[in-house]
Design a protein around this motif. Structure first.
Motif, short mmCIF file in Angstrom:
data_model
loop_
_atom_site.label_atom_id
_atom_site.label_comp_id
_atom_site.label_asym_id
_atom_site.label_seq_id
_atom_site.Cartn_x
_atom_site.Cartn_y
_atom_site.Cartn_z
N TYR A 148 -13.14 8.64 -1.64
CA TYR A 148 -12.83 8.65 -3.07
C TYR A 148 -12.16 7.38 -3.57
CZ TYR A 148 -8.23 10.46 -1.47
OH TYR A 148 -7.01 10.65 -0.85
N MET A 155 -10.21 7.93 -9.86
CA MET A 155 -10.68 8.92 -8.90
C MET A 155 -9.63 9.19 -7.83
SD MET A 155 -14.28 9.15 -6.79
CE MET A 155 -15.24 9.32 -8.30
N PHE A 159 -8.17 13.00 -6.94
CA PHE A 159 -8.16 13.68 -5.65
C PHE A 159 -6.75 13.88 -5.10
CE2 PHE A 159 -12.65 12.89 -5.70
CZ PHE A 159 -13.20 13.84 -4.86
N VAL A 199 -19.39 11.77 -3.27
CA VAL A 199 -18.03 11.41 -2.88
C VAL A 199 -17.43 12.59 -2.11
CG1 VAL A 199 -17.06 12.21 -5.08
CG2 VAL A 199 -15.78 10.58 -3.69
N ARG A 201 -13.84 14.26 0.09
CA ARG A 201 -12.38 14.24 0.12
C ARG A 201 -11.88 13.52 1.38
NH1 ARG A 201 -8.20 16.55 -2.43
NH2 ARG A 201 -9.51 17.75 -3.82
#
Length: 309
Positions: A148, A155, A159, A199, A201
């Motif tokens: 990310y 972004m 996250f 994308v 995590r």
């Protein structure tokens, strides 16, 4: 004598990474601009023209503006935006792309730093197209997942500050991603690949994959032939290597924190199917590391200085 470098946009993820890499080096002098003058056009012009090499870590329009501010000055430019990656007069900053690419970068005034996704795609595909194993008009696809951090501060905050609970998200579903022209043009393809980015995590890392139906390709190349082609293309590279595919899992984080890229050719000769897989760090070989490598070449310094091997 040290090389004077100005990073225009040193407050973003890529800019901060490049600045951190260059700050300790004795062969580099960083030209700086006070935060309150960062958006002052004349102050930027002064910093840009005072540098031997400017690295632009900016949105596309701001990158074009920076080039206009430099004008006919002597400053050489590395642009990390997408503004000039297929532009006339700009050299593509992927030193391993062609046999003479590093030399072209070394001599260039304007260098366009590659995108992280295209770096993976081109590393896998360009040698095969060049060798004729994959026709230029073949309908290729490219599925890739990034950490990310590739989405920048917005972004990262999404996250890390609980604004999303997703583990994996696909995007660019309209098939008009701004990286597509870069991938098509520098691979030498007739058509852009179907590009499926996502994308995950994980802060940094990238895994990209090109599936190939070997049974349908002209000449029906084997997995060994594909792998041999890639090994030959990067035999002299310190950063790109071809590893065997042992049938186990390949982790997106494999090359996170480094400037390396690892390629693999997995598949099944009996079925005539292959999966070409590339792993790299989206902030390393896919961004800041690539910019530092290009800077080293342009300045006549050790090409690997400041890189994480």
């Amino acid at each position: 004598m040290s090389v004077r470098v100005f990073i225009d946009g040193a407050v973003g993820t890529t800019g901060i990474d490049i600045q951190d890499r260059l700050a300790p080096r004795g062969d580099i002098t960083l030209v700086t601009l006070a935060e309150d003058r960062r958006k002052d056009a004349e102050a930027r012009r002064g910093a840009l023209t005072d540098a031997d090499i400017a690295i632009l870590c900016l949105p596309d329009d701001a990158a074009r503006e920076a080039v206009a501010l430099i004008g006919d000055g002597a400053t050489r430019v590395i642009d990390a935006s997408t503004a000039h990656r297929v532009a006339t007069g700009w050299v593509y900053g992927f030193p391993e792309l062609e046999a003479d690419q590093a030399a072209k970068i070394a001599d260039a005034r304007f260098v366009a730093n590659p995108g992280c996704y295209p770096t993976a795609f081109l590393a896998l595909v360009r040698p095969l197209v060049r060798a004729g194993l994959v026709p230029a008009d073949w309908p290729l696809s490219f599925a890739a997942t990034s950490g990310y951090s590739g989405g920048g501060k917005t972004m990262i905050a999404e996250f890390e500050q609980g604004r999303t609970d997703t583990a994996f998200r696909a995007y660019a579903l309209g098939l008009a991603h701004k990286h597509a022209p870069e991938m098509r043009g520098h691979a030498g393809l007739t058509h852009p690949p179907i590009f499926a980015p996502s994308v995950a995590r994980v802060y940094s890392g990238m895994l990209g994959e090109v599936p190939l139906p070997l049974y349908a390709l002209p000449g029906r190349p084997t997995i060994a032939a594909i792998e041999d082609c890639l090994r030959g293309a990067y035999a002299d590279s310190a950063l790109i290597g071809v590893a065997p595919c042992d049938g186990g899992a390949i982790r997106i984080e494999e090359n996170a924190g480094t400037d390396r890229m690892t390629l693999r050719v997995c598949g099944n000769d009996a079925a005539g199917q292959a999966r070409l897989v590339a792993t790299l760090d989206n902030l390393g070989k896919g961004a800041g590391g690539a910019a530092v490598q290009n800077l080293n070449l342009m300045a006549g310094l050790d090409p690997l200085a400041g890189l994480n091997l």
